[in-house]
Design a protein around this motif. Sequence first.
Motif, PDB file in Angstrom:
ATOM      1  N   GLY A 172       9.002   4.689   3.299  1.00 45.60           N
ATOM      2  CA  GLY A 172       7.493   4.832   3.194  1.00 45.60           C
ATOM      3  C   GLY A 172       7.054   4.819   1.694  1.00 45.60           C
ATOM      4  N   GLN A 173       8.308   4.978   0.743  1.00 42.21           N
ATOM      5  CA  GLN A 173       7.927   4.670  -0.587  1.00 42.21           C
ATOM      6  C   GLN A 173       8.418   3.569  -1.028  1.00 42.21           C
ATOM      7  N   ASP A 174       7.964   3.290  -2.017  1.00 44.81           N
ATOM      8  CA  ASP A 174       8.398   1.843  -2.803  1.00 44.81           C
ATOM      9  C   ASP A 174       9.072   2.321  -4.218  1.00 44.81           C
ATOM     10  N   LEU A 175      10.245   1.804  -4.303  1.00 48.85           N
ATOM     11  CA  LEU A 175      10.907   2.240  -5.487  1.00 48.85           C
ATOM     12  C   LEU A 175      11.202   1.070  -6.329  1.00 48.85           C
ATOM     13  N   VAL A 219      11.949  -8.884  -0.281  1.00 53.00           N
ATOM     14  CA  VAL A 219      12.129  -7.435   0.199  1.00 53.00           C
ATOM     15  C   VAL A 219      11.166  -6.854   0.857  1.00 53.00           C
ATOM     16  N   LYS A 220      11.139  -6.321   2.084  1.00 52.41           N
ATOM     17  CA  LYS A 220      10.351  -5.614   2.901  1.00 52.41           C
ATOM     18  C   LYS A 220       9.919  -4.095   2.044  1.00 52.41           C
ATOM     19  N   MET A 221       8.442  -4.067   1.734  1.00 52.88           N
ATOM     20  CA  MET A 221       8.046  -2.970   1.185  1.00 52.88           C
ATOM     21  C   MET A 221       7.224  -2.178   2.256  1.00 52.88           C
ATOM     22  N   SER A 222       6.901  -0.812   1.711  1.00 55.66           N
ATOM     23  CA  SER A 222       5.983  -0.014   2.766  1.00 55.66           C
ATOM     24  C   SER A 222       4.688  -0.498   3.281  1.00 55.66           C
ATOM     25  N   ASN A 223       4.085  -1.553   2.447  1.00 57.59           N
ATOM     26  CA  ASN A 223       2.930  -2.163   2.780  1.00 57.59           C
ATOM     27  C   ASN A 223       2.913  -3.433   2.482  1.00 57.59           C
ATOM     28  N   GLU A 264      12.377  -0.539  -0.608  1.00 61.10           N
ATOM     29  CA  GLU A 264      11.520   0.366   0.332  1.00 61.10           C
ATOM     30  C   GLU A 264      12.413   1.504   0.935  1.00 61.10           C
ATOM     31  N   THR A 293       3.746   5.493  -3.695  1.00 62.00           N
ATOM     32  CA  THR A 293       3.390   5.887  -2.445  1.00 62.00           C
ATOM     33  C   THR A 293       2.986   4.535  -1.803  1.00 62.00           C
ATOM     34  N   PRO A 294       2.582   4.483  -0.593  1.00 66.89           N
ATOM     35  CA  PRO A 294       2.446   3.255  -0.025  1.00 66.89           C
ATOM     36  C   PRO A 294       1.019   2.573  -0.474  1.00 66.89           C
TER      37      PRO A 294
END
Lengths: 126, 154
Positions: free
Chosen positions: B81-84, A61-65, B78, B130-131
């Motif tokens: 910009g947020q990770d769930l 899964v691609k995450m924000s960071n 994702e 948050t990131p």
Amino acid sequence: MNSKSGKLIVLLILTFVSGCFGFGKNQDYQPLDAGKLEKLVKGQTTATEVGALFGAPSQVVKMSNGNAYIYTHSVAKGTAVWLLLVSFGNYDKQYDQIIFFFDNNDIMTHYGASFDARDSSYGNPF
Amino acid sequence: METRFNFFLKIWRAIFKVLVISMPILIAGRLLGGCVTYQVVRNLEGTDVVAPGDEFQVGTTTLEDTLALLGAPTTVVELEGQDLLLYQQIVMRQKRLSVGLPLLNALGTNISFSGSRGRANYDTLALFFTPDRILRQVVFEKGTSQPYKKPTSK
């Protein structure tokens, strides 16, 4: 109750209670070895090393960071009772799951692990 | 000799009576067994999801804290910009009634009716990060406590 109605009741019970019982077990993916987690170091272990230890992930899964690698193993157990006109079933599916979080440089920053597959049970179908 | 004959005659009459009574029931049972079925199935997936306690504080709790407390989530997503992180348990109940006429199979046609009713309830804990992997929002819903039948309001 006379003997005729008694026989009738016994026959009715035998007719409608005739049936069978069944159970089954199903597993998805390879079992996960919790002991391998001790070989990992947060902030140092790379995605390549995780892949070498655990094999190909079930899901990426691609995450924000960065990215997350998901490793899953599931065990499902089912029980069923078939009577003449009615059937009852119970299905219990539990998971072993490890999720590794990697930053944009493919360095593992965190991981979460749950091992619940062994808790899957043959439940009462009624 | 005649006494023995009468004895066997009585037994035969008793067997015949039982057969006369039981055969229609057995035949009806066998026929109905092929065409009327009622199924009740319960399906459980995942472990209990508990309501988040005071250990989850928006703005301070980290992803690492969460993973240490709750283990691996059911899934991660994702979202702009947020990770769930989603922790979920599913309880599904299904009832199904089928009625058919298997006797017509011999004629090349088959008439059958079936109806089913199912409901899947979810216990869900959604944690948004948050990131920087700091807890931003917590959403919890205890869906499995809902009754199978929807309550009717008057």
